[in-house]
Motif scaffolding. Structure first.
Motif, PDB file in Angstrom:
ATOM      1  N   THR A  29       0.824  -1.224   0.000  1.00 36.04           N
ATOM      2  CA  THR A  29       0.000   0.000   0.000  1.00 36.04           C
ATOM      3  C   THR A  29       0.854   1.269   0.000  1.00 36.04           C
ATOM      4  O   THR A  29       2.018   1.253   0.412  1.00 36.04           O
ATOM      5  CB  THR A  29      -0.904   0.077   1.258  1.00 36.04           C
ATOM      6  N   GLY A  30       0.198   2.349  -0.394  1.00 38.35           N
ATOM      7  CA  GLY A  30       0.842   3.650  -0.329  1.00 38.35           C
ATOM      8  C   GLY A  30       1.103   4.059   1.109  1.00 38.35           C
ATOM      9  O   GLY A  30       2.121   4.685   1.421  1.00 38.35           O
ATOM     10  N   THR A  31       0.194   3.718   1.984  1.00 41.17           N
ATOM     11  CA  THR A  31       0.375   4.047   3.403  1.00 41.17           C
ATOM     12  C   THR A  31       1.644   3.394   3.937  1.00 41.17           C
ATOM     13  O   THR A  31       2.424   4.033   4.659  1.00 41.17           O
ATOM     14  CB  THR A  31      -0.853   3.581   4.218  1.00 41.17           C
ATOM     15  N   ASN A  80       4.667   5.307   2.743  1.00 35.38           N
ATOM     16  CA  ASN A  80       4.864   6.544   3.513  1.00 35.38           C
ATOM     17  C   ASN A  80       5.390   6.244   4.911  1.00 35.38           C
ATOM     18  O   ASN A  80       6.295   6.912   5.415  1.00 35.38           O
ATOM     19  CB  ASN A  80       3.537   7.309   3.629  1.00 35.38           C
ATOM     20  N   HIS A 120      -2.124  13.603   3.312  1.00 38.26           N
ATOM     21  CA  HIS A 120      -2.465  12.242   3.750  1.00 38.26           C
ATOM     22  C   HIS A 120      -1.600  11.815   4.926  1.00 38.26           C
ATOM     23  O   HIS A 120      -2.094  11.255   5.910  1.00 38.26           O
ATOM     24  CB  HIS A 120      -2.285  11.268   2.577  1.00 38.26           C
ATOM     25  N   GLU A 160      -2.765   9.343   8.246  1.00 42.05           N
ATOM     26  CA  GLU A 160      -1.649   8.556   8.781  1.00 42.05           C
ATOM     27  C   GLU A 160      -1.101   9.113  10.092  1.00 42.05           C
ATOM     28  O   GLU A 160      -0.024   8.696  10.543  1.00 42.05           O
ATOM     29  CB  GLU A 160      -0.521   8.461   7.748  1.00 42.05           C
ATOM     30  N   GLU A 180       2.796  16.455  -1.306  1.00 42.98           N
ATOM     31  CA  GLU A 180       1.854  15.494  -1.900  1.00 42.98           C
ATOM     32  C   GLU A 180       1.456  16.016  -3.276  1.00 42.98           C
ATOM     33  O   GLU A 180       1.005  17.152  -3.400  1.00 42.98           O
ATOM     34  CB  GLU A 180       0.636  15.397  -0.981  1.00 42.98           C
ATOM     35  N   GLN A 188      -4.593  15.226  -2.703  1.00 39.97           N
ATOM     36  CA  GLN A 188      -5.938  14.631  -2.707  1.00 39.97           C
ATOM     37  C   GLN A 188      -7.010  15.556  -2.129  1.00 39.97           C
ATOM     38  O   GLN A 188      -7.970  15.930  -2.813  1.00 39.97           O
ATOM     39  CB  GLN A 188      -5.907  13.306  -1.933  1.00 39.97           C
ATOM     40  N   ASP A 237       5.079  12.254  -1.513  1.00 38.70           N
ATOM     41  CA  ASP A 237       3.940  11.332  -1.533  1.00 38.70           C
ATOM     42  C   ASP A 237       3.298  11.534  -2.898  1.00 38.70           C
ATOM     43  O   ASP A 237       2.458  12.406  -3.090  1.00 38.70           O
ATOM     44  CB  ASP A 237       2.956  11.658  -0.399  1.00 38.70           C
ATOM     45  N   ALA A 296       1.355   9.483  -4.587  1.00 41.47           N
ATOM     46  CA  ALA A 296       0.329   8.456  -4.803  1.00 41.47           C
ATOM     47  C   ALA A 296      -0.259   8.583  -6.204  1.00 41.47           C
ATOM     48  O   ALA A 296      -0.472   7.599  -6.902  1.00 41.47           O
ATOM     49  CB  ALA A 296      -0.768   8.581  -3.742  1.00 41.47           C
ATOM     50  N   ARG A 297      -0.491   9.861  -6.629  1.00 37.97           N
ATOM     51  CA  ARG A 297      -1.059  10.115  -7.965  1.00 37.97           C
ATOM     52  C   ARG A 297      -0.120  10.994  -8.789  1.00 37.97           C
ATOM     53  O   ARG A 297      -0.568  11.893  -9.510  1.00 37.97           O
ATOM     54  CB  ARG A 297      -2.447  10.759  -7.830  1.00 37.97           C
ATOM     55  N   MET A 301       7.104   7.903  -3.347  1.00 33.03           N
ATOM     56  CA  MET A 301       6.281   6.714  -3.590  1.00 33.03           C
ATOM     57  C   MET A 301       5.209   7.072  -4.604  1.00 33.03           C
ATOM     58  O   MET A 301       4.824   8.226  -4.748  1.00 33.03           O
ATOM     59  CB  MET A 301       5.654   6.198  -2.288  1.00 33.03           C
ATOM     60  N   CYS A 343       1.415   5.058  -6.283  1.00 33.90           N
ATOM     61  CA  CYS A 343       0.521   3.902  -6.187  1.00 33.90           C
ATOM     62  C   CYS A 343       0.229   3.346  -7.577  1.00 33.90           C
ATOM     63  O   CYS A 343      -0.114   4.095  -8.489  1.00 33.90           O
ATOM     64  CB  CYS A 343      -0.797   4.311  -5.523  1.00 33.90           C
ATOM     65  N   SER A 374      -2.104   1.080  -7.640  1.00 29.57           N
ATOM     66  CA  SER A 374      -3.482   0.640  -7.390  1.00 29.57           C
ATOM     67  C   SER A 374      -4.512   1.747  -7.567  1.00 29.57           C
ATOM     68  O   SER A 374      -5.695   1.517  -7.400  1.00 29.57           O
ATOM     69  CB  SER A 374      -3.571   0.134  -5.950  1.00 29.57           C
ATOM     70  N   LYS A 375      -4.076   2.964  -7.905  1.00 32.03           N
ATOM     71  CA  LYS A 375      -5.040   4.068  -8.072  1.00 32.03           C
ATOM     72  C   LYS A 375      -5.292   4.244  -9.568  1.00 32.03           C
ATOM     73  O   LYS A 375      -5.711   3.284 -10.208  1.00 32.03           O
ATOM     74  CB  LYS A 375      -4.518   5.306  -7.337  1.00 32.03           C
ATOM     75  N   SER A 392       2.073  -0.527  -4.359  1.00 29.89           N
ATOM     76  CA  SER A 392       2.660   0.810  -4.479  1.00 29.89           C
ATOM     77  C   SER A 392       4.171   0.657  -4.513  1.00 29.89           C
ATOM     78  O   SER A 392       4.713  -0.341  -4.038  1.00 29.89           O
ATOM     79  CB  SER A 392       2.262   1.679  -3.274  1.00 29.89           C
TER      80      SER A 392
HETATM   81  C1  LIG Z   1      -2.121  11.170  -1.331  1.00 28.82           C
HETATM   82  C2  LIG Z   1      -2.246   9.794  -0.795  1.00 28.82           C
HETATM   83  N1  LIG Z   1      -1.201   9.222  -0.175  1.00 28.82           N
HETATM   84  C3  LIG Z   1      -1.265   7.975   0.301  1.00 28.82           C
HETATM   85  C4  LIG Z   1      -2.392   7.216   0.178  1.00 28.82           C
HETATM   86  C5  LIG Z   1      -2.429   5.830   0.755  1.00 28.82           C
HETATM   87  O1  LIG Z   1      -2.490   4.839  -0.235  1.00 28.82           O
HETATM   88  P1  LIG Z   1      -3.087   3.390   0.144  1.00 28.82           P
HETATM   89  O2  LIG Z   1      -4.566   3.514   0.118  1.00 28.82           O
HETATM   90  O3  LIG Z   1      -2.548   2.504  -0.941  1.00 28.82           O
HETATM   91  O4  LIG Z   1      -2.553   3.020   1.485  1.00 28.82           O
HETATM   92  C6  LIG Z   1      -3.523   7.772  -0.436  1.00 28.82           C
HETATM   93  C7  LIG Z   1      -4.763   6.990  -0.562  1.00 28.82           C
HETATM   94  O5  LIG Z   1      -5.793   7.462  -0.967  1.00 28.82           O
HETATM   95  C8  LIG Z   1      -3.447   9.087  -0.938  1.00 28.82           C
HETATM   96  O6  LIG Z   1      -4.499   9.670  -1.532  1.00 28.82           O
END
Ligand SMILES: Cc1ncc(COP(=O)(O)O)c(C=O)c1O
Length: 356
Positions: free
Chosen positions: A62-64, A67, A88, A93, A140, A144, A173, A175-176, A199, A201, A203-204, A212
């Motif tokens: 996972t992205g979490t 991080n 995030h 977190e 980030e 998000q 971060d 993720a996107r 990092m 993802c 999975s997004k 991730s």
């Molecule tokens: C900006 C950002 N970082 C990290 C994450 C965490 O990713 P994951 O859901 O794979 O743990 C998210 C998830 O939505 C996110 O939007």
């Protein structure tokens, strides 16, 4: 429309694996990732390192976890991380970071989630008699909660310079990050080179079912690999998932502009129905927030009524959040807007679209 028959806009994580991904997963060559000999995982990690221009990369669930491992590696217990106030890392977190690393956050109020180099420099200014030590700055991109907003490479370069001036590493971060690249036209390595580690993802928006990538220099990734096993994420024949990840990495970025166009159509349609409740300038990628909190009905009522009309949304940061992704078609957007029209009318919320 998803297999469940709903237009599922809850997240860009809800995509189902494509037929090609399922075939690749069935045929994947695998080993034991805890022993570091899964060839498909190794391939995915090597491709990520090459793509980002970093020395090495690590495939994580996972992205979490990316991080959390990164922040653990860069910080000491009792120290702080600088981030934007709705990032995030510092919100979703917050508790994980306290539990796993004993760290706290020094937050900056961004504009639609985006911070400036001057704000970062100010946050790194030593405060007389302050016992807080900042070990890391995070940004980030896309942001998000900010609405999927995009930080240009130039802004990140300036932030990197502010961090370097204080000798504090910068973490992305991302993720996107490929959504940001689809807007700016930048290569992911142009962002990656500004950060000590990053990092993203799979999975997004890229469409993989899971996974991730964490990337950085060799020493950092070696330590991250140790932390991964310590935290129980030695996931054995992970090559089955990595095979889908390789397809996501190769094919996913190419189609993100479509998601952005779909999100734009959705946002502009909502702006016709509820103009006072949407910030169109914040809709830069695949995320659409609708701020109906002031419309006099609980957010959960909007969520439930939209679901009753066949559209799944979530509540994030006190707003209705919708994300477009590979499984959302143009006709799904039409259906979603029809649902918003019906719910708005049923709730008696004034809408210019219904004015005589
Ligand atoms: C900006 C950002 N970082 C990290 C994450 C965490 O990713 P994951 O859901 O794979 O743990 C998210 C998830 O939505 C996110 O939007």
């Amino acid at each position: 429309m998803s297999a469940s028959g709903y237009v599922d806009l809850r997240s860009d994580t809800v995509t189902r694996p494509t037929a090609a991904m399922r075939r690749a997963m069935a045929d994947a060559e695998v080993g034991d990732d805890l022993f570091g000999d899964d060839p498909t995982v190794i391939q995915l990690q090597e491709q990520t390192a090459a793509l980002t221009g970093k020395q090495a990369a690590l495939y994580l669930p996972t992205g979490t976890l990316c991080n959390q491992i990164a922040m653990h590696a860069f910080t000491r217990s009792g120290h702080a991380v600088v981030c934007e106030e709705s990032a995030h890392v510092g919100t979703h977190e917050l508790i994980s970071s306290a539990m796993l690393s004993g760290i706290t956050f020094r937050t900056i109020a961004g504009s639609r989630g985006l911070v400036t180099a001057a704000q970062v420099a100010a946050a790194l200014e030593p405060v007389p008699y302050d016992v807080a030590v900042v070990d890391l700055v995070t940004v980030e991109n896309t942001h998000q909660i900010g609405g999927g907003t995009v930080m240009p490479v130039t802004a990140m370069t300036e932030i990197a310079a502010a961090c370097a001036g204080r000798g504090v590493p910068l973490y992305l971060d991302g993720a996107r990050i490929f959504n940001a690249c689809a807007v700016t036209g930048a290569d992911v390595s142009q962002y990656a080179t500004q950060a000590a580690a990053l990092m993203f993802c799979l999975s997004k928006g890229l469409g993989a079912p899971i996974g991730s990538m964490l990337a950085g220099d060799a020493g950092f990734i070696e330590e991250a690999g140790r932390l991964k096993i310590l935290l129980g994420a030695g996931w054995r024949q992970a090559g089955i998932m990595a095979a889908a990840g390789l397809i996501a990495l190769a094919e996913g970025p190419k189609r993100l502009a479509e998601d952005h166009a779909t999100a734009r159509r959705l946002a502009e349609g909502i702006a016709e129905i509820l103009p006072a409740h949407i910030d169109l300038d914040a809709v830069q990628t695949n995320i659409v927030f609708v701020d109906v909190a002031g419309a006099g009905l609980p957010l959960a009522a909007w969520e439930a009524s939209l679901a009753g009309e066949g559209v799944l949304v979530t509540i994030v940061a006190g707003k209705i959040r919708m994300l477009t992704h590979a499984d959302v078609t143009a006709s799904d957007i039409g259906a979603a807007l029809d649902a918003w029209r019906r719910v708005t009318a049923a709730f008696g919320v004034p809408s210019p679209a219904r004015a005589p």
